[in-house]
Write a protein that holds these residues in place. Sequence first.
Motif, mmCIF file in Angstrom:
data_model
loop_
_atom_site.group_PDB
_atom_site.id
_atom_site.type_symbol
_atom_site.label_atom_id
_atom_site.label_comp_id
_atom_site.label_asym_id
_atom_site.label_seq_id
_atom_site.Cartn_x
_atom_site.Cartn_y
_atom_site.Cartn_z
ATOM 1 N N TRP A 72 4.959 0.405 -1.863
ATOM 2 C CA TRP A 72 4.455 1.390 -2.828
ATOM 3 C C TRP A 72 3.020 1.101 -3.267
ATOM 4 O O TRP A 72 2.261 2.025 -3.529
ATOM 5 C CB TRP A 72 5.390 1.503 -4.038
ATOM 6 N N GLU A 73 2.635 -0.163 -3.343
ATOM 7 C CA GLU A 73 1.282 -0.493 -3.800
ATOM 8 C C GLU A 73 0.205 -0.046 -2.814
ATOM 9 O O GLU A 73 -0.960 0.057 -3.174
ATOM 10 C CB GLU A 73 1.145 -1.994 -4.059
ATOM 11 N N LEU A 74 0.596 0.223 -1.584
ATOM 12 C CA LEU A 74 -0.360 0.680 -0.575
ATOM 13 C C LEU A 74 -0.627 2.177 -0.677
ATOM 14 O O LEU A 74 -1.471 2.715 0.020
ATOM 15 C CB LEU A 74 0.131 0.328 0.832
ATOM 16 N N GLY A 75 0.132 2.853 -1.544
ATOM 17 C CA GLY A 75 -0.074 4.294 -1.736
ATOM 18 C C GLY A 75 0.813 5.091 -0.800
ATOM 19 O O GLY A 75 1.878 4.651 -0.393
ATOM 20 N N GLY A 76 0.379 6.297 -0.497
ATOM 21 C CA GLY A 76 1.164 7.164 0.375
ATOM 22 C C GLY A 76 1.694 8.355 -0.391
ATOM 23 O O GLY A 76 1.739 8.368 -1.623
ATOM 24 N N ILE A 77 2.110 9.373 0.330
ATOM 25 C CA ILE A 77 2.542 10.623 -0.275
ATOM 26 C C ILE A 77 3.807 10.437 -1.123
ATOM 27 O O ILE A 77 3.934 11.019 -2.203
ATOM 28 C CB ILE A 77 2.728 11.734 0.799
ATOM 29 N N ARG A 78 4.749 9.624 -0.665
ATOM 30 C CA ARG A 78 5.988 9.398 -1.424
ATOM 31 C C ARG A 78 5.673 8.735 -2.760
ATOM 32 O O ARG A 78 6.219 9.116 -3.800
ATOM 33 C CB ARG A 78 6.948 8.538 -0.629
ATOM 34 N N HIS A 79 4.801 7.738 -2.736
ATOM 35 C CA HIS A 79 4.417 7.063 -3.990
ATOM 36 C C HIS A 79 3.713 8.030 -4.940
ATOM 37 O O HIS A 79 3.997 8.049 -6.137
ATOM 38 C CB HIS A 79 3.521 5.862 -3.697
ATOM 39 N N GLU A 80 2.800 8.837 -4.402
ATOM 40 C CA GLU A 80 2.078 9.791 -5.257
ATOM 41 C C GLU A 80 3.047 10.804 -5.875
ATOM 42 O O GLU A 80 2.922 11.157 -7.045
ATOM 43 C CB GLU A 80 0.985 10.515 -4.464
ATOM 44 N N TRP A 81 4.037 11.263 -5.097
ATOM 45 C CA TRP A 81 5.027 12.210 -5.606
ATOM 46 C C TRP A 81 5.873 11.561 -6.710
ATOM 47 O O TRP A 81 6.073 12.134 -7.780
ATOM 48 C CB TRP A 81 5.922 12.720 -4.477
#
Length: 187
Positions: A150-159
């Motif tokens: 999750w710390e790397l970001g990504g669409i799932r994390h942003e959502w």
Amino acid sequence: MKKVELENKIQEATSSLIDIATDICWNKISRNCLYIMSEIDESIGKNFFEHAKIRKRINDKKAPKTLNRIVAELSTIYENLYDINLHIYKSLRNKTIIEIRYFLKTSHIEEFYPTIKDNEPMLHCKVSRPFYVTESPNSNKPERKFDVNWELGGIRHEWNKFIGKLKYHTWKIKYDRKRKYRIKNES
């Protein structure tokens, strides 16, 4: 932790870290590990999110190394090591990159240094949790599992971050209304 135990202790801590992450994350985490090293620098900005972005940018440029090479590097600064923290930096299907963050004794304030100069380094393993999976302290609900990356970001994390903020703001509005109603009825 003695200098001669360094490799074994890091290997045991890595195994514990992966076990912890397997319990709380939905990812399948490979035990084929490589390592990167970072000094804990408290001067890189006070904002957690800013600090995380800078750390990610720096770590993406680092080439992962084997445990033997990392232990050799840590051995050269062993006498000055105060704290060693293991974190999962990135988990891929066939390998896991462990970030070893270390804090030096000389990084402490001068008044504190004499009390720790002869101490052996401490070793910890940690899995960071995103704010949106944490339940209230008195909740009986089990925490939901999350993406270890999750710390790397990504669409799932942003959502999930968006939904978490939305839930918080909804809760805050309800809380403020109840408080105003209580105050109004008390007077």
